[in-house]
Design a protein around this motif. Structure first.
Motif, PDB file in Angstrom:
ATOM      1  N   SER A 135      48.177  64.951  93.930  1.00  0.00           N
ATOM      2  CA  SER A 135      48.119  63.557  93.467  1.00  0.00           C
ATOM      3  C   SER A 135      47.193  63.428  92.277  1.00  0.00           C
ATOM      4  CB  SER A 135      47.590  62.646  94.581  1.00  0.00           C
ATOM      5  OG  SER A 135      48.507  62.614  95.628  1.00  0.00           O
ATOM      6  N   HIS A 162      59.708  54.589  98.703  1.00  0.00           N
ATOM      7  CA  HIS A 162      59.539  56.027  98.471  1.00  0.00           C
ATOM      8  C   HIS A 162      60.815  56.670  97.941  1.00  0.00           C
ATOM      9  CE1 HIS A 162      57.231  59.675  98.880  1.00  0.00           C
ATOM     10  NE2 HIS A 162      58.325  60.270  99.309  1.00  0.00           N
ATOM     11  N   ASP A 214      50.656  57.190  95.829  1.00  0.00           N
ATOM     12  CA  ASP A 214      50.135  58.255  94.962  1.00  0.00           C
ATOM     13  C   ASP A 214      51.254  58.768  94.069  1.00  0.00           C
ATOM     14  OD1 ASP A 214      48.030  58.016  96.692  1.00  0.00           O
ATOM     15  OD2 ASP A 214      47.786  60.161  97.021  1.00  0.00           O
ATOM     16  N   TRP A 237      53.573  59.900  97.383  1.00  0.00           N
ATOM     17  CA  TRP A 237      53.163  59.563  98.754  1.00  0.00           C
ATOM     18  C   TRP A 237      53.112  58.036  98.825  1.00  0.00           C
ATOM     19  CZ3 TRP A 237      49.779  56.887 101.818  1.00  0.00           C
ATOM     20  CH2 TRP A 237      49.726  57.265 103.167  1.00  0.00           C
ATOM     21  N   THR A 238      53.719  57.477  99.873  1.00  0.00           N
ATOM     22  CA  THR A 238      53.843  56.021  99.978  1.00  0.00           C
ATOM     23  C   THR A 238      53.555  55.620 101.412  1.00  0.00           C
ATOM     24  OG1 THR A 238      55.740  56.270  98.453  1.00  0.00           O
ATOM     25  CG2 THR A 238      55.397  54.082  99.445  1.00  0.00           C
ATOM     26  N   TYR A 241      54.329  56.068 106.889  1.00  0.00           N
ATOM     27  CA  TYR A 241      54.309  56.631 105.540  1.00  0.00           C
ATOM     28  C   TYR A 241      55.458  57.584 105.316  1.00  0.00           C
ATOM     29  CZ  TYR A 241      51.982  61.066 107.071  1.00  0.00           C
ATOM     30  OH  TYR A 241      51.647  62.265 107.650  1.00  0.00           O
ATOM     31  N   GLN A 242      55.685  57.903 104.027  1.00  0.00           N
ATOM     32  CA  GLN A 242      56.669  58.888 103.615  1.00  0.00           C
ATOM     33  C   GLN A 242      55.998  59.769 102.582  1.00  0.00           C
ATOM     34  OE1 GLN A 242      60.606  58.458 103.690  1.00  0.00           O
ATOM     35  NE2 GLN A 242      60.393  57.107 105.450  1.00  0.00           N
ATOM     36  N   GLY A 243      56.307  61.083 102.651  1.00  0.00           N
ATOM     37  CA  GLY A 243      55.682  62.019 101.728  1.00  0.00           C
ATOM     38  C   GLY A 243      54.988  63.109 102.501  1.00  0.00           C
ATOM     39  N   ALA A 290      49.456  63.469 105.475  1.00  0.00           N
ATOM     40  CA  ALA A 290      48.235  62.878 104.902  1.00  0.00           C
ATOM     41  C   ALA A 290      47.095  62.874 105.911  1.00  0.00           C
ATOM     42  CB  ALA A 290      48.538  61.453 104.468  1.00  0.00           C
ATOM     43  N   ASP A 337      46.074  65.343  99.346  1.00  0.00           N
ATOM     44  CA  ASP A 337      46.973  66.339  98.749  1.00  0.00           C
ATOM     45  C   ASP A 337      46.537  66.518  97.301  1.00  0.00           C
ATOM     46  OD1 ASP A 337      50.293  67.250  99.245  1.00  0.00           O
ATOM     47  OD2 ASP A 337      49.290  67.495  97.308  1.00  0.00           O
ATOM     48  N   GLU A 385      46.914  56.706  91.424  1.00  0.00           N
ATOM     49  CA  GLU A 385      47.041  56.033  92.720  1.00  0.00           C
ATOM     50  C   GLU A 385      46.923  54.521  92.556  1.00  0.00           C
ATOM     51  OE1 GLU A 385      44.423  57.949  95.465  1.00  0.00           O
ATOM     52  OE2 GLU A 385      44.812  56.534  97.101  1.00  0.00           O
TER      53      GLU A 385
END
Ligand code: SME
Length: 152
Positions: free
Chosen positions: A108, A40, A130, A48-49, A64-66, A69, A105, A111
């Motif tokens: 995005s 990320h 994403d 988004w990862t 996750y990071q971002g 979600a 989100d 993907e």
């Protein structure tokens, strides 16, 4: 969009970094968290990862990071479930054209989903990335992200 040879070199370097970080670390959740943190922050088009993991037949968000979600993805709907059900990588150039796409989100636009498998080949989750741009992901992303997911 990142130029092809630049992307290739970036992934090659990150693969080495991630392999070093994960050496002798036996905790799958920690391995996943490390993978998403590196990806990320080093891939500028990753908006988004993260991982979604199968739990009792449901797909639940993992490390996750971002932006925040969806915690739970409705069964057999959207891109992540397509990755689980097909057992292979799914690349979507325009998520709005993908039937059943789940928009956690609205920013995005493209993907990629890579299945996470046991050594026996059973799917236990997916890595989902994403991008805010259309058509960010191609076969270079697919090939390297498959190699990276294999490190879990
Ligand atoms: N778009 C995914 C849902 C997860 S979010 O992108 C983080 C899908 O259609 O399965």
């Amino acid at each position: 969009m990142m130029e092809k040879s630049k992307k290739e070199k970036r992934y090659e370097r990150l693969f080495g970094q991630i392999s070093d970080l994960l050496k002798d670390k036996d905790y799958p959740l920690a391995r996943m968290a490390t993978i998403v943190a590196v990806l990320h922050h080093k891939m500028d088009y990753f908006f988004w990862t993260g991982f979604y993991l199968l739990e009792d037949g449901e797909l639940i968000v993992g490390p996750y990071q971002g932006p925040v979600a969806c915690i739970l993805l409705e069964k057999d709907k959207g891109v992540c479930w397509a990755g689980v059900n097909r057992g292979e990588t799914v690349v979507v150039q325009d998520v709005h054209a993908f039937p059943g796409h789940i928009a956690c989100d609205s920013r995005s636009n493209s993907e990629i989903v890579i299945p996470l498998k046991t050594s026996e080949g059973d799917v236990i989750g997916v890595l989902d990335v994403d991008s805010k741009e259309h058509a960010s992901f191609d076969e270079t992303d697919a090939r390297w992200l498959e190699k990276i997911v294999d490190l879990v």
